[in-house]
Design a protein around this motif. Sequence first.
Motif: not given
Length: 320
Positions: A215-220, A114-121, A242-243, A172-173
């Motif tokens: 778009d702010y999303v909580h870590i939990k 599982l990979y941590a991608s980003s909305m900056t993509s 993920i947002g 994409r977080m």
Amino acid sequence: MAKHVLVTGGAGFIGSNMADELLNRGYKVTIIDNLSTGVKENINPKAVFIKGDVKNKKDVEKCFKMKIDVIFHIAGCASTIKSFHNPAADLFTNVLGTINIINAAIKYKVPRLLYASSMTSYGVPDAIPIKETMSTRPISYYGITKYAGERYCLATGLRKDLSFKLNVTAFRMFNVYGRRQSLTNPYQGVVSIFIGNVLRGETVTIFGDGKQSRDYVHIKDVADAWIGAIDNKKSFGEVFNIGSGTRMSINNLVDFILSQFGKNRKNYKVIYKEERPGDQKHMQADISKAAKLLCWKPKITFETGMADTIKWARETWIQK
Ligand code: UD1
């Protein structure tokens, strides 16, 4: 038997919260972290800790002395601004580091990554809210490397020449916030930067006109999405936003945080400076794909998540 998860970057904000939640849910956890931005205090004592760098193949090898069933690849340089100052460092950690993890996954036949991608993509998005099918044209060097890492993972998942199936999922977080986001690192996420500013009584600086939104999303909620996906076949080979599915301007975020401290712009100094390079304008995730395939929805409202983060920040600050 409990699955054994390797969390890269497990001493950092996202990785350490993820490790805690995995342990809570009965997984075994090994963490690799070079402690560059992560800190020892974040490391759950129930996890095996390897101090090492994903850029370094020998360090990565050490993680696989025990059988690993799942990799959460989160380690990375996480700063848009720093990526412009030192593009090579960003490239080595985010891309070469990912390749090292992929090579190890292949060598040790780890079936799940599982990979941590980003909305900056996305760079400048085609439209708001952003769907996973929209164009990806990163406008920061950081975005380029996170997107490259994502593509390396996904392309490896498609390989038919491997002797086993490597099932890959990328997230994409959007703007993740919550406990343990650094209060002192000016490069790690606007929510904790502003909270840190107000705690210390410092001037708050808004880059640009403040009308840009996030778009702010909580870590939990983020941890829920990732952990829920581990055994979900529908997530194999997929990319998910993920947002929270909502957005708020930076101006409004500042006002909200000030109000939580009983302040406002009349009695607190907020200044504007020039927009920074690679800054995205409006970001808001379309989270319908995650809702449909992962049966995931964020549960923590902005107000609840922020109240908890500010409570933590105050307590942490008093202890220092
Ligand atoms: C952030 C993360 C990025 C992550 C992405 C998705 C950072 C630096 N960036 O990108 O790693 O991939 O979310 O989760 O951690 N701002 C101010 N004043 C400040 C700080 C920031 O006005 O003191 C502005 C920025 O210029 C930007 C917005 O606030 O317009 C959000 O900033 P930030 O959270 O740092 O970066 P993102 O680009 O949203």
